[in-house]
Design a protein around this motif. Sequence first.
Motif, PDB file in Angstrom:
ATOM      1  N   ARG A 126       0.846  -1.198   0.000  1.00 49.30           N
ATOM      2  CA  ARG A 126       0.000   0.000   0.000  1.00 49.30           C
ATOM      3  C   ARG A 126       0.881   1.247   0.000  1.00 49.30           C
ATOM      4  O   ARG A 126       1.874   1.324   0.721  1.00 49.30           O
ATOM      5  N   TYR A 145      -2.688   0.236  -4.197  1.00 49.04           N
ATOM      6  CA  TYR A 145      -1.969  -1.003  -3.896  1.00 49.04           C
ATOM      7  C   TYR A 145      -1.025  -1.276  -5.051  1.00 49.04           C
ATOM      8  O   TYR A 145      -1.378  -1.085  -6.216  1.00 49.04           O
ATOM      9  N   TYR A 157      -9.745   0.485  -5.886  1.00 52.75           N
ATOM     10  CA  TYR A 157      -9.105   0.594  -4.575  1.00 52.75           C
ATOM     11  C   TYR A 157     -10.159   0.815  -3.486  1.00 52.75           C
ATOM     12  O   TYR A 157     -10.127   0.193  -2.431  1.00 52.75           O
ATOM     13  N   HIS A 161     -10.186  -1.793  -0.560  1.00 47.77           N
ATOM     14  CA  HIS A 161      -9.512  -1.430   0.688  1.00 47.77           C
ATOM     15  C   HIS A 161     -10.291  -1.846   1.950  1.00 47.77           C
ATOM     16  O   HIS A 161      -9.716  -2.490   2.838  1.00 47.77           O
TER      17      HIS A 161
END
Length: 174
Positions: A126, A145, A157, A161
């Motif tokens: 990350r 990422y 994302y 996430h």
Amino acid sequence: MGPTVAAAVLVPVFRDAERALTLVLVRRREGIVHGGQLAFPGGKCESIDRTPADTALRETREEIGITADAVRIVQQLPVVNTLTTGFTITPFLAHIHPPAVWWCAQEEVAEVLQIPLASLLRKDARDVVIEHLPGRDSPRVIPFYRVGQDRLWGATYRILHPLIPRLAAQQWSF
């Protein structure tokens, strides 16, 4: 930004031969909306789709050849909006039975990627970058990422996430 376009994606997950949890992403073909980006299979809702889940299943079949009989939708995830292209995306977490050999619609998908969850859990996976997005007045901090040499960012994302810790905690059985 003007009116949004309804869209849906499938977030395909399966266990590989070593039982490692693996996510499926596509690299969008250059020259189309979101070209070159990593994404989940999916797209715009069409009049033939009764529900967003129908859209996600249809688009997954069209883009990577996974048919509905190889998919078990586990849960609808929170809706995510794109920041520059006006899509409102409904994502669906799904357990899939992957094919022996991946197929992809050449006009939309450059390749299918199998991403082990463990690779996204690494501390160095990350990162953030500051970039100027089209249609924005000032640069923005963009979290992402690292997936090989690529950046997984944007709506993909924002879908993934909050999901990663839940997948790591084995909230669902796959």
